[in-house]
Design an enzyme around this catalytic site. Structure first.
Site, PDB file in Angstrom:
ATOM      1  N   LYS A  29       1.085  -1.077  -0.060  1.00 28.16           N
ATOM      2  CA  LYS A  29      -0.291  -0.013   0.383  1.00 28.16           C
ATOM      3  C   LYS A  29       1.170   1.014   0.070  1.00 28.16           C
ATOM      4  CE  LYS A  29      -2.929   2.627   3.208  1.00 28.16           C
ATOM      5  NZ  LYS A  29      -3.790   2.602   4.679  1.00 28.16           N
ATOM      6  N   GLU A  89      -8.817  10.899  12.863  1.00 27.79           N
ATOM      7  CA  GLU A  89      -8.056  10.053  13.258  1.00 27.79           C
ATOM      8  C   GLU A  89      -6.533  10.463  14.502  1.00 27.79           C
ATOM      9  OE1 GLU A  89      -4.748   6.796  11.794  1.00 27.79           O
ATOM     10  OE2 GLU A  89      -6.328   7.918  10.569  1.00 27.79           O
ATOM     11  N   GLU A 107      -7.054  -3.098   3.329  1.00 26.43           N
ATOM     12  CA  GLU A 107      -6.057  -1.099   3.896  1.00 26.43           C
ATOM     13  C   GLU A 107      -6.245  -1.052   5.069  1.00 26.43           C
ATOM     14  OE1 GLU A 107      -6.631   3.136   2.569  1.00 26.43           O
ATOM     15  OE2 GLU A 107      -7.805   1.490   1.625  1.00 26.43           O
ATOM     16  N   ALA A 113      -1.892   4.277   7.617  1.00 26.80           N
ATOM     17  CA  ALA A 113      -2.797   5.340   7.240  1.00 26.80           C
ATOM     18  C   ALA A 113      -2.835   6.017   6.220  1.00 26.80           C
ATOM     19  CB  ALA A 113      -3.814   5.537   8.203  1.00 26.80           C
ATOM     20  N   ARG A 166      -8.208  15.929   7.165  1.00 29.17           N
ATOM     21  CA  ARG A 166      -8.941  17.403   6.063  1.00 29.17           C
ATOM     22  C   ARG A 166      -8.406  18.659   6.538  1.00 29.17           C
ATOM     23  NH1 ARG A 166      -9.715  12.596   6.110  1.00 29.17           N
ATOM     24  NH2 ARG A 166     -11.484  11.553   5.587  1.00 29.17           N
ATOM     25  N   GLY A 214      -5.338  12.861   0.053  1.00 26.69           N
ATOM     26  CA  GLY A 214      -5.229  11.829  -0.230  1.00 26.69           C
ATOM     27  C   GLY A 214      -5.920  10.959   0.106  1.00 26.69           C
ATOM     28  N   GLU A 249     -11.967  10.154  -4.045  1.00 29.84           N
ATOM     29  CA  GLU A 249     -12.029  10.171  -3.078  1.00 29.84           C
ATOM     30  C   GLU A 249     -11.320  11.220  -2.493  1.00 29.84           C
ATOM     31  OE1 GLU A 249      -9.580   7.650   0.042  1.00 29.84           O
ATOM     32  OE2 GLU A 249     -11.115   6.778  -1.103  1.00 29.84           O
TER      33      GLU A 249
END
Length: 388
Positions: A152, A197, A231, A293, A337, A351, A366
């Site tokens: 990833k 987050e 993910e 992440a 954000r 992202g 997204e």
């Protein structure tokens, strides 16, 4: 002398702050606001977190303290070793669980407040060739996913805007806090946003983290798509491994839950446990950063790929942002954000995680949805194509 004392509930915290580079940290009506600078520490490089922890201990050792909770340092760290900053406000007013307090450093005088100004108009400067560059970056990542051990890579975009007037951070953060009440809305040294987050929170020896990865507009897709589940699992594993390497004893993780925000839905897993003695929250944030992440898996390889492929300077986007107290406990989130405001300029970031099976158009959509958190602040959002 640093004095902390309880005060009657003053109502909305944002109404107490003067309009001059405030520090703001709000969530669900609780939080802290601060103004003035009793001290500032800036650094760069890979040792920023340990340097910040050392500076904080040294600064505290030179000041007498009276009352609790004492002084608070607010910080924001560069994603890739860029400029990082800690700010100790002269005045902090906080509220948590119905208890309100004030901390004053060196007998600072309360500053006069002014009414919050409306959000100015913005003209976003977008380039018609940007999708082609994005498509090329995603295709290169997909090639590396096929040909290497990469699983990833998170790619980000930045968009620039020109404001008609200087942005009132109190207004921007207040609007974000109203729209995203479960997020941490913040402003630290011009970086502002509303992040869902939690990287790490420490209180005495208790430690917790809220891991988000996997994004969709359709809850069924989150539940049923193997790509999104993979993910998310990568991101949880990176946090769990880093906490265990720091000596934490962790509770078993439950099944991922859906965290619904105003614009998107994420898969979320809460990680909890207990720390070894003497671990400072900012040092722990440094050990956790960057997580899968915001970077990818394996982390080092993904980090190198980002630097080679992404093509933007993230600055403090996707780096830890938060605060710590005199005991070293604190709350550090990942700056998502978000945007950086400087004078009449604003630069927003967002992202998406690229894994096997991803497509440029879906990931572009997204990212566009995530940009909505910042772009939605500006009622007459305009685009000037070809100006970048």
């Amino acid at each position: 002398m640093i004095r902390s004392f309880g005060i009657p509930d003053p109502g909305p915290l944002l109404d107490l702050v003067p309009d001059h580079r405030p520090v703001l940290w709000l969530r669900g009506g609780d939080g802290m606001v601060g103004w003035g600078e009793a001290a500032r520490f800036e650094t760069t490089g890979p040792d920023a977190f340990d340097e910040a922890a050392r500076w904080w201990r040294e600064w505290l050792s030179g000041h007498r303290r009276q009352g609790a909770p004492g002084p608070v340092a607010f910080g924001s760290f560069g994603f890739a070793g860029g400029r990082s900053v800690l700010i100790v406000p002269r005045v902090v007013i906080g509220r948590l669980g119905g208890v309100t307090w004030q901390t004053i450093v060196d007998d600072a005088e309360p500053a006069g407040t002014t009414a919050r100004r409306p959000v100015p108009r913005v003209r976003w400067l977008e380039d018609g060739a940007e999708f082609e560059r994005w498509d090329a970056a995603v295709c290169e990542v997909l090639r590396r996913l096929r040909d290497t051990s990469l699983a990833k890579v998170v790619l980000a975009r930045g968009i620039d805007g020109v404001l008609d007037d200087v942005l009132d951070l109190r207004t921007a953060v207040g609007l974000l806090a109203d729209r995203f009440p479960t997020c941490w809305s913040f402003a630290v040294d011009g970086l502002f946003g509303a992040t869902p987050e939690l990287l790490v929170r420490t209180a005495s020896r208790a430690v917790s983290s809220l891991v988000l990865a996997g994004t969709s507009w359709d809850d069924r897709q989150l539940r049923n798509t193997g790509r999104i589940a993979a993910e998310h699992a990568y991101a949880v594993r990176s946090v769990v491994d880093a906490l265990r390497q720091s000596g934490a004893e962790l509770d078993p993780c439950g099944e991922p839950e859906m965290l619904r925000l105003a614009n998107v839905t994420h898969l979320a897993t809460k990680v909890t446990g207990r720390l070894a003695d003497g671990v400072q929250s900012v040092s722990l944030a440094g050990r956790l950063h960057p997580t899968a992440a915001v970077c990818g898996t394996p982390t080092r390889q993904a980090f190198d790929t980002i630097s080679e492929v992404e093509g933007i300077d993230r600055g403090r986007y996707a780096g830890p942002v938060g605060w710590m107290d005199a005991d070293g406990d604190g709350e550090w989130c990942i700056a998502l954000r978000c945007a950086q405001a400087e004078g009449r300029s604003v630069r927003a970031f967002a992202g998406a995680g690229i894994v096997e099976g991803a497509t440029s158009s879906v990931e572009w959509a997204e990212v566009a949805a995530k940009f909505g958190a910042i772009r939605g602040l500006f009622a007459d959002d305009q685009v000037l194509a070809g100006c970048r």
